[in-house]
Enzyme design. Structure first.
Site, PDB file in Angstrom:
ATOM      1  N   ASP A 177       0.849  -1.186   0.000  1.00  0.00           N
ATOM      2  CA  ASP A 177       0.000   0.000   0.000  1.00  0.00           C
ATOM      3  C   ASP A 177       0.887   1.240   0.000  1.00  0.00           C
ATOM      4  O   ASP A 177       1.898   1.313   0.688  1.00  0.00           O
ATOM      5  CB  ASP A 177      -0.909   0.003   1.237  1.00  0.00           C
ATOM      6  CG  ASP A 177      -2.045   1.006   1.102  1.00  0.00           C
ATOM      7  OD1 ASP A 177      -3.200   0.574   0.984  1.00  0.00           O
ATOM      8  OD2 ASP A 177      -1.774   2.237   1.113  1.00  0.00           O
ATOM      9  N   ILE A 178       0.488   2.235  -0.785  1.00  0.00           N
ATOM     10  CA  ILE A 178       1.286   3.462  -0.931  1.00  0.00           C
ATOM     11  C   ILE A 178       1.226   4.331   0.333  1.00  0.00           C
ATOM     12  O   ILE A 178       2.099   5.176   0.543  1.00  0.00           O
ATOM     13  CB  ILE A 178       0.799   4.247  -2.168  1.00  0.00           C
ATOM     14  CG1 ILE A 178       1.900   5.117  -2.733  1.00  0.00           C
ATOM     15  CG2 ILE A 178      -0.455   5.034  -1.888  1.00  0.00           C
ATOM     16  CD1 ILE A 178       1.593   5.662  -4.130  1.00  0.00           C
TER      17      ILE A 178
ATOM     18  N   ASN B 215     -12.970  -2.940   2.544  1.00  0.00           N
ATOM     19  CA  ASN B 215     -13.979  -1.881   2.602  1.00  0.00           C
ATOM     20  C   ASN B 215     -14.895  -2.045   1.394  1.00  0.00           C
ATOM     21  O   ASN B 215     -14.427  -2.091   0.257  1.00  0.00           O
ATOM     22  CB  ASN B 215     -13.308  -0.506   2.584  1.00  0.00           C
ATOM     23  CG  ASN B 215     -12.415  -0.287   3.795  1.00  0.00           C
ATOM     24  OD1 ASN B 215     -12.767  -0.654   4.903  1.00  0.00           O
ATOM     25  ND2 ASN B 215     -11.241   0.301   3.589  1.00  0.00           N
TER      26      ASN B 215
ATOM     27  N   GLY C 237     -15.876   3.337   3.461  1.00  0.00           N
ATOM     28  CA  GLY C 237     -14.601   3.994   3.180  1.00  0.00           C
ATOM     29  C   GLY C 237     -13.890   3.486   1.947  1.00  0.00           C
ATOM     30  O   GLY C 237     -12.698   3.778   1.757  1.00  0.00           O
ATOM     31  N   GLN C 238     -14.583   2.730   1.095  1.00  0.00           N
ATOM     32  CA  GLN C 238     -13.909   2.238  -0.121  1.00  0.00           C
ATOM     33  C   GLN C 238     -13.636   3.400  -1.065  1.00  0.00           C
ATOM     34  O   GLN C 238     -14.549   4.148  -1.434  1.00  0.00           O
ATOM     35  CB  GLN C 238     -14.777   1.181  -0.836  1.00  0.00           C
ATOM     36  CG  GLN C 238     -14.058   0.586  -2.045  1.00  0.00           C
ATOM     37  CD  GLN C 238     -14.863  -0.503  -2.757  1.00  0.00           C
ATOM     38  OE1 GLN C 238     -15.996  -0.791  -2.388  1.00  0.00           O
ATOM     39  NE2 GLN C 238     -14.264  -1.095  -3.774  1.00  0.00           N
TER      40      GLN C 238
ATOM     41  N   HIS D 126     -10.578  -5.298  -3.264  1.00  0.00           N
ATOM     42  CA  HIS D 126      -9.254  -5.504  -2.680  1.00  0.00           C
ATOM     43  C   HIS D 126      -9.353  -5.836  -1.207  1.00  0.00           C
ATOM     44  O   HIS D 126     -10.293  -5.433  -0.529  1.00  0.00           O
ATOM     45  CB  HIS D 126      -8.359  -4.268  -2.872  1.00  0.00           C
ATOM     46  CG  HIS D 126      -8.935  -2.984  -2.354  1.00  0.00           C
ATOM     47  ND1 HIS D 126      -9.882  -2.265  -3.041  1.00  0.00           N
ATOM     48  CD2 HIS D 126      -8.697  -2.280  -1.216  1.00  0.00           C
ATOM     49  CE1 HIS D 126     -10.198  -1.166  -2.355  1.00  0.00           C
ATOM     50  NE2 HIS D 126      -9.487  -1.163  -1.234  1.00  0.00           N
TER      51      HIS D 126
ATOM     52  N   HIS E  50      -7.106  -5.458   2.247  1.00  0.00           N
ATOM     53  CA  HIS E  50      -5.938  -4.927   2.947  1.00  0.00           C
ATOM     54  C   HIS E  50      -5.419  -6.054   3.846  1.00  0.00           C
ATOM     55  O   HIS E  50      -6.196  -6.681   4.576  1.00  0.00           O
ATOM     56  CB  HIS E  50      -6.331  -3.748   3.848  1.00  0.00           C
ATOM     57  CG  HIS E  50      -6.894  -2.568   3.130  1.00  0.00           C
ATOM     58  ND1 HIS E  50      -6.172  -1.419   2.898  1.00  0.00           N
ATOM     59  CD2 HIS E  50      -8.126  -2.335   2.601  1.00  0.00           C
ATOM     60  CE1 HIS E  50      -6.948  -0.540   2.266  1.00  0.00           C
ATOM     61  NE2 HIS E  50      -8.129  -1.070   2.078  1.00  0.00           N
TER      62      HIS E  50
HETATM   63  P1  AMP Z   1      -9.865   1.633   0.156  1.00  0.00           P
HETATM   64  O1  AMP Z   1     -10.073   2.898   0.929  1.00  0.00           O
HETATM   65  O2  AMP Z   1     -10.271   0.398   0.929  1.00  0.00           O
HETATM   66  O3  AMP Z   1     -10.462   1.707  -1.214  1.00  0.00           O
HETATM   67  O4  AMP Z   1      -8.307   1.475   0.020  1.00  0.00           O
HETATM   68  C1  AMP Z   1      -7.563   1.910  -1.073  1.00  0.00           C
HETATM   69  C2  AMP Z   1      -6.112   1.753  -0.705  1.00  0.00           C
HETATM   70  O5  AMP Z   1      -5.346   1.845  -1.871  1.00  0.00           O
HETATM   71  C3  AMP Z   1      -5.596   2.827   0.263  1.00  0.00           C
HETATM   72  O6  AMP Z   1      -5.058   2.192   1.422  1.00  0.00           O
HETATM   73  C4  AMP Z   1      -4.525   3.543  -0.543  1.00  0.00           C
HETATM   74  O7  AMP Z   1      -3.420   3.939   0.230  1.00  0.00           O
HETATM   75  C5  AMP Z   1      -4.135   2.484  -1.557  1.00  0.00           C
HETATM   76  N1  AMP Z   1      -3.585   3.005  -2.806  1.00  0.00           N
HETATM   77  C6  AMP Z   1      -4.084   3.979  -3.589  1.00  0.00           C
HETATM   78  N2  AMP Z   1      -3.309   4.184  -4.666  1.00  0.00           N
HETATM   79  C7  AMP Z   1      -2.291   3.288  -4.561  1.00  0.00           C
HETATM   80  C8  AMP Z   1      -1.144   2.995  -5.366  1.00  0.00           C
HETATM   81  N3  AMP Z   1      -0.883   3.659  -6.491  1.00  0.00           N
HETATM   82  N4  AMP Z   1      -0.305   2.032  -4.949  1.00  0.00           N
HETATM   83  C9  AMP Z   1      -0.544   1.349  -3.807  1.00  0.00           C
HETATM   84  N5  AMP Z   1      -1.611   1.565  -3.009  1.00  0.00           N
HETATM   85  C10 AMP Z   1      -2.467   2.538  -3.380  1.00  0.00           C
END
Ligand code: AMP
Length: 114
Positions: A31-32, A87, A93-94, A100, A102
């Protein structure tokens, strides 16, 4: 189809990510914006918007995802425990509309989550 999601772009290698696992069905990457020392995102390669968008025909895909998570956790040495979060929908919070999970570990994880 609308604009590809950021995760679809990672699948297609259009944007970089630190990929830690890949098979025919799934991809996992860091995760970024990590919320724990280990924070991975596990996704199906198939474009599915969320858990709620899975269909009965996705039974094998759903099973493969969970088994991939188990394999990744073992590869990462997470024998002490880890948390899986998906999520599903805006109220949860998605932000990225590609299913995906986490995978979080490496610090005490409290309950209930926020
Ligand atoms: P959600 O809020 O459950 O949709 O989570 C989306 C997740 O994607 C968040 O934890 C972000 O930090 C992660 N995210 C968004 N863009 C990237 C990216 N380019 N590389 C890795 N993780 C990302």
């Amino acid at each position: 189809m609308g604009e590809p999601t950021i995760f679809k772009k990672i699948i297609d290698r259009e944007i970089p990510a630190t990929i830690v696992y890949e098979d025919d069905f799934c991809l996992a990457f860091e995760d970024i914006n990590p919320q724990a020392p280990v924070h991975l995102i596990v996704i199906p390669k198939k474009e599915v918007a969320s858990l709620d968008a899975l269909e009965d025909a996705d039974e094998a895909l759903a099973g493969r995802l969970l088994l991939a998570i188990r394999k990744i956790a073992a590869q990462q040495g997470l024998g002490d425990g880890y948390r899986i979060v998906s999520n599903c929908g805006k109220a949860a919070g998605q932000e990225v509309m590609h299913l995906h999970f986490h995978l979080l570990a490496g610090r005490p994880l409290t309950w209930p989550p926020g």
